[in-house]
Write a protein that holds these residues in place. Structure first.
Motif, PDB file in Angstrom:
ATOM      1  N   TRP A 112       0.832  -1.196   0.000  1.00 33.28           N
ATOM      2  CA  TRP A 112       0.000   0.000   0.000  1.00 33.28           C
ATOM      3  C   TRP A 112       0.867   1.246   0.000  1.00 33.28           C
ATOM      4  CZ3 TRP A 112      -1.517   3.915   3.638  1.00 33.28           C
ATOM      5  CH2 TRP A 112      -0.829   3.895   4.846  1.00 33.28           C
ATOM      6  N   LEU A 136      -4.634  10.019  -2.429  1.00 28.41           N
ATOM      7  CA  LEU A 136      -5.243   8.731  -2.768  1.00 28.41           C
ATOM      8  C   LEU A 136      -4.496   7.623  -2.031  1.00 28.41           C
ATOM      9  CD1 LEU A 136      -7.114   6.882  -4.413  1.00 28.41           C
ATOM     10  CD2 LEU A 136      -5.429   6.996  -6.284  1.00 28.41           C
ATOM     11  N   TYR A 137      -5.192   6.926  -1.127  1.00 32.78           N
ATOM     12  CA  TYR A 137      -4.655   5.771  -0.404  1.00 32.78           C
ATOM     13  C   TYR A 137      -5.097   4.518  -1.158  1.00 32.78           C
ATOM     14  CZ  TYR A 137      -4.426   8.985   3.680  1.00 32.78           C
ATOM     15  OH  TYR A 137      -4.169  10.024   4.538  1.00 32.78           O
ATOM     16  N   VAL A 138      -4.173   3.634  -1.488  1.00 33.16           N
ATOM     17  CA  VAL A 138      -4.514   2.416  -2.231  1.00 33.16           C
ATOM     18  C   VAL A 138      -3.814   1.223  -1.597  1.00 33.16           C
ATOM     19  CG1 VAL A 138      -4.485   1.234  -4.450  1.00 33.16           C
ATOM     20  CG2 VAL A 138      -4.778   3.699  -4.377  1.00 33.16           C
ATOM     21  N   VAL A 140      -7.101  -4.384  -6.332  1.00 30.98           N
ATOM     22  CA  VAL A 140      -7.158  -3.252  -5.404  1.00 30.98           C
ATOM     23  C   VAL A 140      -8.154  -3.626  -4.311  1.00 30.98           C
ATOM     24  CG1 VAL A 140      -7.745  -0.824  -5.130  1.00 30.98           C
ATOM     25  CG2 VAL A 140      -6.575  -1.599  -7.199  1.00 30.98           C
ATOM     26  N   TRP A 198      -9.309   1.319  -0.971  1.00 30.19           N
ATOM     27  CA  TRP A 198      -8.777   2.636  -1.303  1.00 30.19           C
ATOM     28  C   TRP A 198      -9.659   3.694  -0.662  1.00 30.19           C
ATOM     29  CZ3 TRP A 198     -11.745   6.182  -4.044  1.00 30.19           C
ATOM     30  CH2 TRP A 198     -12.852   5.680  -4.728  1.00 30.19           C
ATOM     31  N   SER A 203       2.906  -1.039  -5.994  1.00 27.71           N
ATOM     32  CA  SER A 203       2.140   0.182  -5.745  1.00 27.71           C
ATOM     33  C   SER A 203       2.580   1.298  -6.685  1.00 27.71           C
ATOM     34  CB  SER A 203       2.308   0.618  -4.293  1.00 27.71           C
ATOM     35  OG  SER A 203       1.675  -0.291  -3.420  1.00 27.71           O
TER      36      SER A 203
END
Length: 473
Positions: free
Chosen positions: A262, A278-280, A289, A292, A361
């Motif tokens: 991540w 944007l957190y993924v 994915v 998120w 990532s």
């Protein structure tokens, strides 16, 4: 606006805390200080300066240690040295001697067996350099027991080769003396200045400049360093920190929900210096994915919320998952670390300034930002959500990923890959039956999902042609 925008239905990831080693300075034990003080006691100024340079010390170290040692000697009596007599020492010595005798006897037995094997089956086949080298390495020990002639005959070696190696010809090469080299008297004069109390704490560049200002030239700065290096008198003397060496992360995934990666990336907005974050969270094996979210800031609390919701949705058992991330503040926060411990998730971190340690990532972010319809900037977080939501829906369920056998991440993540691969194989086989000449007599095979996916595979185990299909980054 709520700082915890909805987490899009995917899967999550975790991070754990790593406590890296702290940078340390050079430390000196009391015994070392006593040793230096004792060595310096009987040395003249020139030799004292040479000793300080060899040890990487300044004269101020020596002055301080002399005072420290004198104070300790005046306060504490010298402890009695030596060890108490051990009544069992003779028995221990006898046991040690017997063990050495036993080891020698076992060694002789091994040598005798080697001689018998050598006589039955020659070790060296003609023209095989490796076997000849092994035979030559075993020859000295064997020849000492049974003689050179019998050993060479048994190993298939020439005695002339053995004698040549025992008495190699002496080299007749003559070393040329550089014409610009300083003679012995000039070297002594230069070293006298370098080791003198006046210059013992100065670098050669400083000494060179001072002597020039005084109207003296002894040699170049490089020559000064060359003379000091020859006497092992060049080393770091400043109190610099020694930073820890970070281990190279080596991670393996053989199924979904074993390894997640991540990261957080910035998305530009129409307002200068304002970003949407944007957190993924990505499953490394399937590229799915799993979770998120979008926010206007980086936050450890948001990261905890994302990981916790995603972990609960995926229902990952304890002690199965590893969560890999870089060394950003949210990734290494105490808040997230405590959650990972509660969930039984192991944390892994990239090395500092090594983006290649988190390749999946980084690759996903490039795929996202370089998509044809992806905006260059967003009007706000709602605009970003309207774009990211359908994008990840398409990425998970419709995008054929080259790294996983041209499957969709959802197909691999939910276990549909074997069925799809079999159906593709049947279609290719039917095409081969219709037109075998187009395939040059070979039945085409569909691309397969890698059995193993690595982040930094171990260097000691190279992948052979017969090994399972793997993918590495």
């Amino acid at each position: 606006m709520n700082d915890f925008p909805h987490v899009f239905h995917g899967h999550g990831a975790y991070t754990s805390t790593e406590v890296p080693g702290k940078a340390t300075r050079r430390r000196f034990t009391l015994g070392y200080k006593r040793k230096i003080v004792a060595l310096a006691a009987g040395l003249p100024d020139g030799e004292l300066g040479a000793m300080l340079r060899r040890e990487g010390l300044y004269s101020s170290h020596l002055t301080h240690w002399r005072h420290q040692v004198a104070t300790l000697d005046a306060q504490t009596p010298e402890p009695q040295r030596g060890r108490k007599p051990d009544p069992t020492r003779p028995e221990k010595l006898r046991i040690n001697q017997l063990e050495r005798d036993l080891a020698r006897a076992q060694k002789r037995l091994v040598q005798a067996e080697a001689i018998i094997d050598a006589q039955k089956k020659p070790v060296c086949a003609a023209g095989v350099a490796k076997q000849r080298g092994a035979a030559m390495s075993a020859l000295p020990a064997l020849s000492a027991m049974v003689g050179v002639a019998r050993t060479c005959a048994g190993l298939g070696l020439s005695r002339a080769m053995l004698y040549r190696r025992r008495q190699p010809k002496a080299s007749t090469r003559v070393t040329r003396t550089p014409p610009l080299k300083l003679d012995a008297a000039e070297q002594t004069a230069v070293l006298g200045e370098l080791m003198s109390p006046r210059f013992v704490d100065r670098a050669p560049q400083q000494i060179y400049a001072v002597l020039l200002d005084e109207g003296r030239y002894l040699c170049s700065v490089r020559t000064m360093y060359r003379l000091l290096v020859a006497r092992k008198a060049v080393r770091e003397r400043r109190e610099q920190r020694v930073h820890p060496v970070y281990a190279r992360p080596e991670l393996l995934a053989e199924a979904p929900n074993q390894l997640w990666s991540w990261d957080i990336t910035k998305l530009k907005t129409t307002v200068k210096w304002t970003y949407v974050y944007l957190y993924v969270v990505l499953d490394v094996y399937s590229r799915y994915v799993v979770g998120w979210l979008l926010s206007t800031r980086e936050s450890a609390a948001l990261a905890r919320e994302l990981v916790e919701q995603t972990a609960l949705r995926e229902a990952v058992p304890k002690d199965q998952l590893t969560l890999h991330a870089d060394r950003g503040a949210p990734m290494r926060s105490k808040t997230l670390a405590e959650l990972l411990v509660d969930l039984g998730i192991e944390a892994s971190f990239s090395r500092p300034q090594q983006s290649n340690d988190n390749p999946y990532s980084e690759s996903l972010f490039k795929t996202t930002k370089y998509a044809p319809d992806f905006p260059a900037c967003f009007a706000g977080i709602d605009h970003a959500r309207d774009v990211i939501t359908p994008f990840f829906e398409h990425y998970n369920h419709h995008h054929r990923h080259t790294g996983i056998g041209l499957m969709t991440p959802a197909a691999v993540h939910h276990g549909h890959a074997p069925r799809i691969t079999a159906e593709r194989a049947m279609i290719l086989a039917a095409a081969f039956d219709r037109h075998p000449h187009r395939f040059k007599g070979r039945v085409p095979q569909p691309p397969r999902v890698p059995d193993k996916v690595y982040i930094n595979p171990p260097r000691e185990n190279p992948v052979s042609s017969s090994a399972p299909v793997t993918e590495t980054h």
